[in-house]
Design a protein around this motif. Structure first.
Motif, PDB file in Angstrom:
ATOM      1  N   SER A 196      -3.779   7.946  -9.224  1.00  0.00           N
ATOM      2  CA  SER A 196      -2.940   9.102  -9.553  1.00  0.00           C
ATOM      3  C   SER A 196      -1.461   8.815  -9.341  1.00  0.00           C
ATOM      4  CB  SER A 196      -3.362  10.306  -8.700  1.00  0.00           C
ATOM      5  OG  SER A 196      -3.206  10.010  -7.323  1.00  0.00           O
ATOM      6  N   ILE A 197      -1.132   7.707  -8.671  1.00  0.00           N
ATOM      7  CA  ILE A 197       0.263   7.327  -8.450  1.00  0.00           C
ATOM      8  C   ILE A 197       0.815   6.608  -9.683  1.00  0.00           C
ATOM      9  CG2 ILE A 197       0.069   7.177  -5.934  1.00  0.00           C
ATOM     10  CD1 ILE A 197      -0.257   4.115  -6.306  1.00  0.00           C
ATOM     11  N   PRO A 198       2.146   6.568  -9.857  1.00  0.00           N
ATOM     12  CA  PRO A 198       2.726   5.879 -11.007  1.00  0.00           C
ATOM     13  C   PRO A 198       2.536   4.361 -10.931  1.00  0.00           C
ATOM     14  CG  PRO A 198       4.296   7.442 -10.061  1.00  0.00           C
ATOM     15  CD  PRO A 198       3.175   7.300  -9.079  1.00  0.00           C
ATOM     16  N   THR A 199       2.206   3.765 -12.083  1.00  0.00           N
ATOM     17  CA  THR A 199       2.137   2.310 -12.199  1.00  0.00           C
ATOM     18  C   THR A 199       3.334   1.827 -13.006  1.00  0.00           C
ATOM     19  OG1 THR A 199       0.785   2.475 -14.213  1.00  0.00           O
ATOM     20  CG2 THR A 199      -0.385   2.272 -12.107  1.00  0.00           C
ATOM     21  N   ILE A 200       3.928   0.729 -12.545  1.00  0.00           N
ATOM     22  CA  ILE A 200       5.094   0.146 -13.201  1.00  0.00           C
ATOM     23  C   ILE A 200       4.717  -1.258 -13.654  1.00  0.00           C
ATOM     24  CG2 ILE A 200       7.554  -0.369 -13.007  1.00  0.00           C
ATOM     25  CD1 ILE A 200       6.915   2.550 -12.424  1.00  0.00           C
ATOM     26  N   GLY A 201       4.723  -1.494 -14.944  1.00  0.00           N
ATOM     27  CA  GLY A 201       4.255  -2.762 -15.470  1.00  0.00           C
ATOM     28  C   GLY A 201       5.359  -3.751 -15.791  1.00  0.00           C
ATOM     29  N   ILE A 202       5.039  -5.028 -15.612  1.00  0.00           N
ATOM     30  CA  ILE A 202       5.885  -6.121 -16.097  1.00  0.00           C
ATOM     31  C   ILE A 202       4.918  -7.150 -16.677  1.00  0.00           C
ATOM     32  CG2 ILE A 202       6.049  -7.052 -13.722  1.00  0.00           C
ATOM     33  CD1 ILE A 202       8.799  -8.274 -14.638  1.00  0.00           C
ATOM     34  N   GLY A 203       4.828  -7.164 -18.003  1.00  0.00           N
ATOM     35  CA  GLY A 203       3.796  -7.962 -18.638  1.00  0.00           C
ATOM     36  C   GLY A 203       2.411  -7.381 -18.422  1.00  0.00           C
ATOM     37  N   ALA A 204       2.318  -6.055 -18.311  1.00  0.00           N
ATOM     38  CA  ALA A 204       1.039  -5.383 -18.068  1.00  0.00           C
ATOM     39  C   ALA A 204       0.681  -4.421 -19.194  1.00  0.00           C
ATOM     40  CB  ALA A 204       1.067  -4.645 -16.730  1.00  0.00           C
ATOM     41  N   GLY A 205       1.357  -4.561 -20.331  1.00  0.00           N
ATOM     42  CA  GLY A 205       1.011  -3.761 -21.493  1.00  0.00           C
ATOM     43  C   GLY A 205       1.765  -2.459 -21.629  1.00  0.00           C
ATOM     44  N   ARG A 206       1.324  -1.679 -22.611  1.00  0.00           N
ATOM     45  CA  ARG A 206       2.040  -0.457 -23.004  1.00  0.00           C
ATOM     46  C   ARG A 206       1.498   0.808 -22.369  1.00  0.00           C
ATOM     47  NH1 ARG A 206       1.152  -2.472 -29.125  1.00  0.00           N
ATOM     48  NH2 ARG A 206      -0.775  -3.049 -28.061  1.00  0.00           N
ATOM     49  N   GLU A 207       0.407   0.690 -21.618  1.00  0.00           N
ATOM     50  CA  GLU A 207      -0.270   1.876 -21.112  1.00  0.00           C
ATOM     51  C   GLU A 207       0.013   2.174 -19.641  1.00  0.00           C
ATOM     52  OE1 GLU A 207      -1.858   3.838 -23.155  1.00  0.00           O
ATOM     53  OE2 GLU A 207      -1.637   2.488 -24.860  1.00  0.00           O
ATOM     54  N   THR A 208       0.899   1.401 -19.014  1.00  0.00           N
ATOM     55  CA  THR A 208       1.308   1.728 -17.652  1.00  0.00           C
ATOM     56  C   THR A 208       2.283   2.907 -17.698  1.00  0.00           C
ATOM     57  OG1 THR A 208       3.049   0.046 -17.792  1.00  0.00           O
ATOM     58  CG2 THR A 208       0.976  -0.608 -16.754  1.00  0.00           C
ATOM     59  N   ASP A 209       2.557   3.489 -16.543  1.00  0.00           N
ATOM     60  CA  ASP A 209       3.414   4.681 -16.493  1.00  0.00           C
ATOM     61  C   ASP A 209       4.895   4.353 -16.616  1.00  0.00           C
ATOM     62  OD1 ASP A 209       1.179   6.489 -15.994  1.00  0.00           O
ATOM     63  OD2 ASP A 209       1.073   5.524 -14.023  1.00  0.00           O
ATOM     64  N   GLY A 210       5.226   3.092 -16.465  1.00  0.00           N
ATOM     65  CA  GLY A 210       6.615   2.673 -16.597  1.00  0.00           C
ATOM     66  C   GLY A 210       6.700   1.175 -16.760  1.00  0.00           C
ATOM     67  N   GLN A 211       7.940   0.689 -16.886  1.00  0.00           N
ATOM     68  CA  GLN A 211       8.184  -0.745 -17.059  1.00  0.00           C
ATOM     69  C   GLN A 211       9.275  -1.198 -16.097  1.00  0.00           C
ATOM     70  OE1 GLN A 211       6.401  -2.672 -19.197  1.00  0.00           O
ATOM     71  NE2 GLN A 211       5.238  -0.871 -19.889  1.00  0.00           N
ATOM     72  N   ILE A 212       9.208  -2.474 -15.732  1.00  0.00           N
ATOM     73  CA  ILE A 212      10.282  -3.085 -14.955  1.00  0.00           C
ATOM     74  C   ILE A 212      10.590  -4.451 -15.550  1.00  0.00           C
ATOM     75  CG2 ILE A 212       8.645  -4.004 -13.223  1.00  0.00           C
ATOM     76  CD1 ILE A 212      10.982  -3.727 -11.181  1.00  0.00           C
ATOM     77  N   LEU A 213      11.875  -4.807 -15.580  1.00  0.00           N
ATOM     78  CA  LEU A 213      12.314  -6.126 -16.012  1.00  0.00           C
ATOM     79  C   LEU A 213      13.297  -6.691 -14.994  1.00  0.00           C
ATOM     80  CD1 LEU A 213      12.998  -5.689 -19.851  1.00  0.00           C
ATOM     81  CD2 LEU A 213      11.061  -6.871 -18.781  1.00  0.00           C
ATOM     82  N   VAL A 214      13.325  -8.012 -14.894  1.00  0.00           N
ATOM     83  CA  VAL A 214      14.391  -8.678 -14.147  1.00  0.00           C
ATOM     84  C   VAL A 214      15.667  -8.553 -14.979  1.00  0.00           C
ATOM     85  CG1 VAL A 214      15.215 -10.903 -13.273  1.00  0.00           C
ATOM     86  CG2 VAL A 214      12.811 -10.259 -13.001  1.00  0.00           C
ATOM     87  N   MET A 215      16.752  -8.118 -14.372  1.00  0.00           N
ATOM     88  CA  MET A 215      17.966  -7.825 -15.131  1.00  0.00           C
ATOM     89  C   MET A 215      18.453  -9.033 -15.928  1.00  0.00           C
ATOM     90  SD  MET A 215      21.095  -7.813 -12.327  1.00  0.00           S
ATOM     91  CE  MET A 215      22.250  -8.560 -13.488  1.00  0.00           C
ATOM     92  N   HIS A 216      18.290 -10.228 -15.379  1.00  0.00           N
ATOM     93  CA  HIS A 216      18.755 -11.427 -16.072  1.00  0.00           C
ATOM     94  C   HIS A 216      17.964 -11.658 -17.367  1.00  0.00           C
ATOM     95  CE1 HIS A 216      20.391 -11.872 -12.078  1.00  0.00           C
ATOM     96  NE2 HIS A 216      21.143 -12.876 -12.482  1.00  0.00           N
ATOM     97  N   ASP A 217      16.702 -11.261 -17.378  1.00  0.00           N
ATOM     98  CA  ASP A 217      15.890 -11.360 -18.591  1.00  0.00           C
ATOM     99  C   ASP A 217      16.302 -10.277 -19.592  1.00  0.00           C
ATOM    100  OD1 ASP A 217      14.487 -13.443 -17.428  1.00  0.00           O
ATOM    101  OD2 ASP A 217      12.835 -12.166 -16.762  1.00  0.00           O
ATOM    102  N   ALA A 218      16.482  -9.052 -19.108  1.00  0.00           N
ATOM    103  CA  ALA A 218      16.839  -7.929 -19.986  1.00  0.00           C
ATOM    104  C   ALA A 218      18.205  -8.126 -20.633  1.00  0.00           C
ATOM    105  CB  ALA A 218      16.820  -6.624 -19.198  1.00  0.00           C
ATOM    106  N   LEU A 219      19.066  -8.928 -19.973  1.00  0.00           N
ATOM    107  CA  LEU A 219      20.403  -9.179 -20.511  1.00  0.00           C
ATOM    108  C   LEU A 219      20.525 -10.565 -21.137  1.00  0.00           C
ATOM    109  CD1 LEU A 219      22.525  -7.571 -17.630  1.00  0.00           C
ATOM    110  CD2 LEU A 219      21.870  -6.545 -19.822  1.00  0.00           C
ATOM    111  N   GLY A 220      19.397 -11.290 -21.187  1.00  0.00           N
ATOM    112  CA  GLY A 220      19.391 -12.582 -21.864  1.00  0.00           C
ATOM    113  C   GLY A 220      20.196 -13.669 -21.188  1.00  0.00           C
ATOM    114  N   ILE A 221      20.326 -13.586 -19.874  1.00  0.00           N
ATOM    115  CA  ILE A 221      21.147 -14.577 -19.168  1.00  0.00           C
ATOM    116  C   ILE A 221      20.356 -15.412 -18.162  1.00  0.00           C
ATOM    117  CG2 ILE A 221      23.340 -13.366 -19.463  1.00  0.00           C
ATOM    118  CD1 ILE A 221      23.015 -12.192 -16.658  1.00  0.00           C
TER     119      ILE A 221
END
Length: 264
Positions: A196-221
């Motif tokens: 019942s708690i929120p799940t935050i995915g990173i490479g865990a697909g589209r059905e988690t409750d949220g997403q997380i990225l490493v900022m350096h990846d999200a900014l392409g650096i």
């Protein structure tokens, strides 16, 4: 934006609203991300790789984590602050309590720990002492040498079933958030529905409750490579704040992650 709490994130899950999370390690980026409307910032032990140039996260100390947590806290007004417990800083209960206190005193809202049911008693002890906990299952980078590298976890049915049970055990112990890393999309969905708690995915697909990225990846650096599950949002915008706003929007409307970013 009102101040984000774990209660707010729980309500977002219940309402079917997607949660956007990103890493940060200093006040300037944290302030920018906070102003863009990010829901949570993780001070990840990923700093060992993206800031220190290490091969993995293992060399990062609790003092490193506390220092960067203080830096991020200085830039944040509304965003929830999650801080990683680094490698071997929670091997015993007493050690865990002392090190978790350092991170909370540095400005963390909640501490994150990698591992399954072996952490249950430790998590209960932290929660009893007023320290909220975020769990982390799947590819847990501190165990990279056990896994034999950075590999997708939970592809075998027995592994997947065990991970679902571990997620339930962690929730029962008192965690309020759960990060799921590098697992098949179907397993990400199964775990998200099992707790019942929120799940935050990173490479865990589209059905988690949220997403997380490493900022350096999200900014392409990132200096090494772009993970399959990430996307360069700066390339699409040419502006850092707009890149993060686009990331939040794409997570919210279900456009990120896309088909190219998932594991099966």
């Amino acid at each position: 934006m009102a101040k984000i709490t774990t209660s707010k994130l729980l309500k977002m899950k219940q309402n079917g609203e997607k949660i956007s999370t990103i890493t940060a390690y200093d006040a300037s980026f944290a302030k920018l991300f906070d102003q863009a409307g990010i829901h949570a910032i993780l001070i990840g032990d990923s700093l060992g790789m993206v800031l220190q140039g290490q091969d993995d996260t293992l060399p990062v100390s609790i003092d490193d984590m506390a220092y960067h947590t203080r830096c991020v806290k200085a830039g944040v007004e509304n965003t929830l602050i999650i801080s990683d417990m680094s490698f071997m800083t929670y091997a015993t209960k007493e050690q865990t309590y002392e090190n978790a206190a350092k991170l909370m005193q540095a400005g963390a809202s909640i501490v994150k720990m990698e591992g399954g049911s072996w952490l249950v008693d430790t998590i209960k002890g932290l929660v009893e002492r007023g320290i909220p906990v975020c769990g982390h299952l799947g590819l847990t980078p501190q165990s990279v040498n056990v896994f034999g590298g950075f590999k997708v976890q939970g592809r075998e049915q027995s592994q997947a079933d065990a991970m679902v049970e571990e997620a339930k055990a962690l929730e029962a112990a008192g965690i309020q958030l759960l990060v799921l890393e590098c697992i098949p999309e179907g397993l990400g969905k199964a775990i998200s529905e099992a707790v019942s708690i929120p799940t935050i995915g990173i490479g865990a697909g589209r059905e988690t409750d949220g997403q997380i990225l490493v900022m350096h990846d999200a900014l392409g650096i990132s200096c090494s490579y772009m993970p399959k599950f990430s996307r360069n949002f700066l390339k699409d915008t040419g502006d850092i704040k707009k890149a993060i706003e686009l990331y939040i929007e794409e997570v919210s409307n279900g456009n990120f992650p896309g088909e190219d970013h998932i594991f099966s």
